[in-house]
Write a protein that holds these residues in place. Structure first.
Motif, PDB file in Angstrom:
ATOM      1  N   GLN A  30      69.754   6.033  12.239  1.00  0.00           N
ATOM      2  CA  GLN A  30      69.246   5.802  11.125  1.00  0.00           C
ATOM      3  C   GLN A  30      68.585   4.457  11.048  1.00  0.00           C
ATOM      4  O   GLN A  30      67.080   4.802  10.264  1.00  0.00           O
ATOM      5  CB  GLN A  30      70.523   6.099  10.035  1.00  0.00           C
ATOM      6  CG  GLN A  30      69.212   6.012   8.462  1.00  0.00           C
ATOM      7  CD  GLN A  30      69.080   7.350   8.661  1.00  0.00           C
ATOM      8  OE1 GLN A  30      69.325   8.366   9.312  1.00  0.00           O
ATOM      9  NE2 GLN A  30      68.534   8.216   6.883  1.00  0.00           N
ATOM     10  N   ARG A  35      75.350   7.926  10.530  1.00  0.00           N
ATOM     11  CA  ARG A  35      73.792   7.807   9.979  1.00  0.00           C
ATOM     12  C   ARG A  35      73.654   7.752   8.517  1.00  0.00           C
ATOM     13  O   ARG A  35      72.842   6.983   7.735  1.00  0.00           O
ATOM     14  CB  ARG A  35      73.381   8.776  10.179  1.00  0.00           C
ATOM     15  CG  ARG A  35      73.292   9.538  11.561  1.00  0.00           C
ATOM     16  CD  ARG A  35      72.246  10.156  11.924  1.00  0.00           C
ATOM     17  NE  ARG A  35      70.741  10.041  11.330  1.00  0.00           N
ATOM     18  CZ  ARG A  35      69.871  11.394  11.381  1.00  0.00           C
ATOM     19  NH1 ARG A  35      69.819  12.773  11.613  1.00  0.00           N
ATOM     20  NH2 ARG A  35      68.978  11.286  10.512  1.00  0.00           N
ATOM     21  N   GLY A  95      75.189   7.121  15.289  1.00  0.00           N
ATOM     22  CA  GLY A  95      74.159   7.307  13.918  1.00  0.00           C
ATOM     23  C   GLY A  95      74.038   5.803  13.049  1.00  0.00           C
ATOM     24  O   GLY A  95      72.674   6.404  12.668  1.00  0.00           O
TER      25      GLY A  95
END
Length: 378
Positions: A251, A81, A247
């Motif tokens: 994001q 992320r 991740g």
């Protein structure tokens, strides 16, 4: 299958999320990209030594925390992320998995405690060309020199190969069979050339071995051990990488929702338009499907009776994660409009990471072909 996280697992996830949101912010990532090594040593010391993340999947017998694949996946997802610039994947997601699954006990005792303590970085050279396990195409081989056995060969793409303290390399032994060797990166005859790869958040290097005199304890796995256990170690690395991709995809969705909720056209935010809602919803559906595949594979990773199933589950999760990440990164750029490609905005960073990681440890097409072959042969 119950995917619910325990309270301890939720704490691991939440701690990683809050720490990386600040320590690996967009500004921090961009600063690390400009350094020679590609990462901040201070941040790496925090991750490996203070927080103890490097010890997560390593058994207590080797000074680790004795946790499993689910906990590693939780950490990798949060690192993805925030585009963490650190040798964590090469050291823990790849090298430590190879040591755990393939290496003999002496090698585990020698290297794993140092990795768990965050004191040793390591990487694995997987193929002569590319970033996938390809033992048939290796040109690295052991020969006999004046000072003992010597190693010659080359590896075109090695993750964090220019900075790792320990190199784990496959090479053909005197009999021509592929064994595994661990060598300090400082040995004479090792040339490590950093590469100008597209994704500057994670570095690659070309490694050349020219008459490298091997220490007596350099061989850490016999050809029999390599043939038996290397596929499982690569599968665990695929799972870790898939979690990182998950991740990153998450994001991409989050920053896109934030941007479209602020961007105003025709007197209203563009997030209120049905077409934008549909695009974001499609991203979310792909992400949740990928999350289920990854955590489903992680749930069976530690069960030795399901080892063959896990190899296929990990390949499927990695293939799906690669597709999802590339899709979400491309949509993030498009929904940001013309600024999505510009340096000042982050979608381009995630797009580059998505494209690069999609080819690591097998592309989606290659992995699906392997899965199909395995199922049809069965």
């Amino acid at each position: 299958m119950d995917f619910a996280l325990s309270s301890d697992q939720e704490m691991i996830r939440d701690t990683a999320e809050s720490f990386l949101a600040e320590a690996s912010s967009s500004a921090a990532v961009r600063a690390a990209m400009e350094t020679e090594t590609g990462f901040d040593p201070t941040l790496w010391a925090q991750v490996g030594q203070e927080l103890g993340w490097c010890a997560t999947p390593i058994p207590e017998a080797y000074d680790g925390l004795g946790l499993g694949s689910v906990e590693l996946v939780l950490l990798m997802e949060q690192m993805g992320r925030r585009l963490l610039c650190a040798p964590f994947f090469a050291t823990v997601g790849l090298a430590a998995q190879v040591l755990l699954e393939v290496a003999d006990d002496a090698a585990k005792q020698r290297y794993l405690p140092a990795i768990a303590a965050g004191e040793l970085t390591a990487t694995v050279a997987l193929a002569r060309d590319g970033m996938d396990w390809q033992p048939d195409g290796l040109n690295a081989a052991i020969g006999v020199g004046a000072d003992g056995n010597v190693l010659n060969g080359s590896f075109a793409l090695v993750a964090d190969g220019a900075t790792a303290d320990l190199l784990i390399v496959p090479a053909r032994d005197i009999a021509g069979a592929v064994a595994l060797y661990a060598i300090p990166s400082t040995l004479s005859g090792i040339t490590r050339q950093p590469l100008k790869n597209v994704d500057r958040t994670r570095r690659l290097a070309a490694v050349t071995l020219n008459n490298v005199v091997l220490p007596a304890d350099a061989q850490i796995a016999t050809p029999q051990q390599v043939a038996l256990a290397m596929p499982r170690s690569v599968a665990k690395a695929q799972l870790a990488l898939a979690a990182e991709q998950l991740g990153g995809a998450q994001q991409c969705l989050d920053i896109t929702v934030a941007y479209t909720s602020e961007r105003v056209q025709f007197g209203r935010t563009i997030a209120s338009f049905q077409a934008i809602k549909h695009r974001c919803a499609e991203m979310m559906v792909k992400i949740e499907a990928t999350r289920s595949a990854i955590y489903g594979a992680a749930a069976v990773a530690e069960n030795p009776r399901l080892s063959a199933d896990f190899v296929l589950e990990a390949a499927a999760a990695k293939a799906l994660a690669s597709d999802t990440y590339c899709y979400c990164a491309a949509d993030a750029i498009q929904l940001h409009g013309g600024v999505g490609f510009t340096w000042e905005y982050d979608p381009q960073l995630y797009f580059k990471r998505a494209q690069a990681s999609a080819h690591w440890l097998g592309s989606a097409d290659i992995l699906r072909e392997r899965i199909a072959a395995a199922l049809l042969d069965a």
